[in-house]
Design a protein around this motif. Structure first.
Motif, mmCIF file in Angstrom:
data_model
loop_
_atom_site.group_PDB
_atom_site.id
_atom_site.type_symbol
_atom_site.label_atom_id
_atom_site.label_comp_id
_atom_site.label_asym_id
_atom_site.label_seq_id
_atom_site.Cartn_x
_atom_site.Cartn_y
_atom_site.Cartn_z
ATOM 1 N N TRP A 82 0.829 -1.214 0.000
ATOM 2 C CA TRP A 82 0.000 0.000 0.000
ATOM 3 C C TRP A 82 0.855 1.251 0.000
ATOM 4 C CZ3 TRP A 82 0.195 3.728 3.737
ATOM 5 C CH2 TRP A 82 0.671 3.367 5.002
ATOM 6 N N PHE A 83 1.952 1.210 0.721
ATOM 7 C CA PHE A 83 2.810 2.399 0.725
ATOM 8 C C PHE A 83 3.472 2.581 -0.636
ATOM 9 C CE2 PHE A 83 6.680 4.852 1.192
ATOM 10 C CZ PHE A 83 6.231 5.942 1.934
ATOM 11 N N ARG A 84 4.009 1.493 -1.192
ATOM 12 C CA ARG A 84 4.728 1.603 -2.472
ATOM 13 C C ARG A 84 3.786 2.038 -3.590
ATOM 14 N NH1 ARG A 84 7.523 -3.506 -3.983
ATOM 15 N NH2 ARG A 84 8.574 -2.203 -5.503
ATOM 16 N N TYR A 85 2.607 1.407 -3.670
ATOM 17 C CA TYR A 85 1.672 1.787 -4.726
ATOM 18 C C TYR A 85 1.037 3.142 -4.429
ATOM 19 C CZ TYR A 85 2.431 -2.417 -7.403
ATOM 20 O OH TYR A 85 3.019 -3.380 -8.172
ATOM 21 N N GLY A 86 0.880 3.447 -3.146
ATOM 22 C CA GLY A 86 0.353 4.751 -2.749
ATOM 23 C C GLY A 86 1.301 5.866 -3.150
ATOM 24 N N PHE A 87 2.588 5.635 -2.907
ATOM 25 C CA PHE A 87 3.591 6.632 -3.273
ATOM 26 C C PHE A 87 3.651 6.791 -4.792
ATOM 27 C CE2 PHE A 87 8.000 8.134 -4.025
ATOM 28 C CZ PHE A 87 7.937 9.317 -3.297
ATOM 29 N N LEU A 88 3.525 5.655 -5.496
ATOM 30 C CA LEU A 88 3.497 5.701 -6.965
ATOM 31 C C LEU A 88 2.307 6.540 -7.441
ATOM 32 C CD1 LEU A 88 4.265 4.762 -9.871
ATOM 33 C CD2 LEU A 88 2.957 2.689 -9.440
ATOM 34 N N ALA A 89 1.136 6.318 -6.832
ATOM 35 C CA ALA A 89 -0.074 7.058 -7.223
ATOM 36 C C ALA A 89 0.116 8.556 -6.960
ATOM 37 C CB ALA A 89 -1.284 6.527 -6.457
ATOM 38 N N PHE A 90 0.661 8.882 -5.797
ATOM 39 C CA PHE A 90 0.915 10.279 -5.438
ATOM 40 C C PHE A 90 1.879 10.916 -6.439
ATOM 41 C CE2 PHE A 90 3.810 13.205 -3.119
ATOM 42 C CZ PHE A 90 2.910 14.236 -2.889
ATOM 43 N N TYR A 171 10.960 2.324 -2.379
ATOM 44 C CA TYR A 171 9.713 3.019 -2.719
ATOM 45 C C TYR A 171 9.819 3.835 -4.006
ATOM 46 C CZ TYR A 171 12.039 6.956 -0.346
ATOM 47 O OH TYR A 171 12.946 7.922 0.022
ATOM 48 N N CYS A 172 10.893 3.623 -4.773
ATOM 49 C CA CYS A 172 11.068 4.331 -6.050
ATOM 50 C C CYS A 172 9.888 4.031 -6.979
ATOM 51 C CB CYS A 172 12.371 3.888 -6.713
ATOM 52 S SG CYS A 172 12.549 4.452 -8.415
#
Lengths: 191, 65
Positions: A82-90, A171-172
């Motif tokens: 959720w954090f990795r895909y969340g950061f990608l979405a952001f 998290y890249c």
């Protein structure tokens, strides 16, 4: 014998510095967006991250060889989906906003804003480059794109300092995307 | 025997372990996760130390002889 691609950190370092001299060099950074995506689309997995990522090598060098990293474990939530895909979405949202403001300049609705925005909030005046040789939208994209690159480098340096050298890789957004593409491509083969 | 164990569900496939493994025992499976060749792994813990996501642990493993 070191391979040629083990020196790509020089490219990344020169790229980041060149933006201070002429913002238009920011365009070259598109290579770091397009190459990893193309390589994973043609089925090469994360070979860009694994071999060619100059930024990763730079963090390894600064954090590892130059010992600027505290080498602590990264908090578990950062590697969560959720954090990795969340950061990608952001990240993609911010990227889309940047493209839109480029369009507004292209359209003539807005004038060129010669600022580099750090961490999506801090606006740094960056008006020492003469960009009159190119269309205003070309320059606007360069400012926006360089903001993205500088912001992510700073985030990467912060996490390099507090955690392992290549914490940025966890998290890249490019890494999350190329891993996602590889998962879709090879979904039948995963154990 | 000590062997590296990778939490593949949370592995980001960055390839740092592969690069640092002195025995070339780690490969990245199609850009999805790292995998260990247990015949080559000597449990030296280098991958465990460098993994930016901290998803590698070197554990005692029973080896069938």
């Amino acid at each position: 014998m070191k391979k040629w691609y083990e020196y790509l950190w020089i490219f990344s370092a020169v790229y980041m510095i060149s933006g201070f001299f002429n913002i238009l060099f920011a365009w070259i950074g598109m290579i770091c967006f397009i190459t990893p995506l193309l390589l994973s689309i043609i089925g090469k997995g994360k070979i860009y991250c694994n071999r060619y990522c100059g930024r990763g090598q730079l963090f390894e060098l600064l954090g590892g060889r130059l010992k600027l990293s505290s080498n602590r474990n990264i908090p578990a939530f950062i590697r969560s989906k959720w954090f990795r895909y969340g950061f990608l979405a952001f990240f993609m949202t911010m990227f889309a906003i940047m493209i839109f403001s480029t369009y507004l300049v292209y359209n003539g609705t807005n004038n060129l804003k010669e600022v580099v925005t750090l961490l999506w909030t801090i606006k740094l005046p960056w008006n020492w480059t003469n960009t009159s040789a190119v269309s205003p939208w070309v320059a606007q994209f360069a400012f926006g794109f360089y903001s993205v690159m500088l912001t992510s480098t700073i985030l990467g340096l912060i996490t390099m300092f507090f955690f392992k050298p290549r914490s940025w890789c966890v998290y890249c957004p490019m890494g999350t995307m190329t891993q996602g593409i590889s998962m879709l491509k090879y979904r039948g083969k995963v154990k | 025997m000590k062997k590296a164990m990778i939490n593949q569900a949370e592995c980001v496939a960055c390839g740092v372990c592969e690069k640092n493994c002195p025995r070339k025992a780690i490969t990245i499976f199609h850009g999805i996760y790292a995998q260990v060749n247990e015949n080559l792994c000597i449990g030296c813990r280098k991958c465990e130390r460098v993994c930016p996501a901290s998803v590698i642990q070197v554990v005692q493993k029973e080896v069938a002889s």
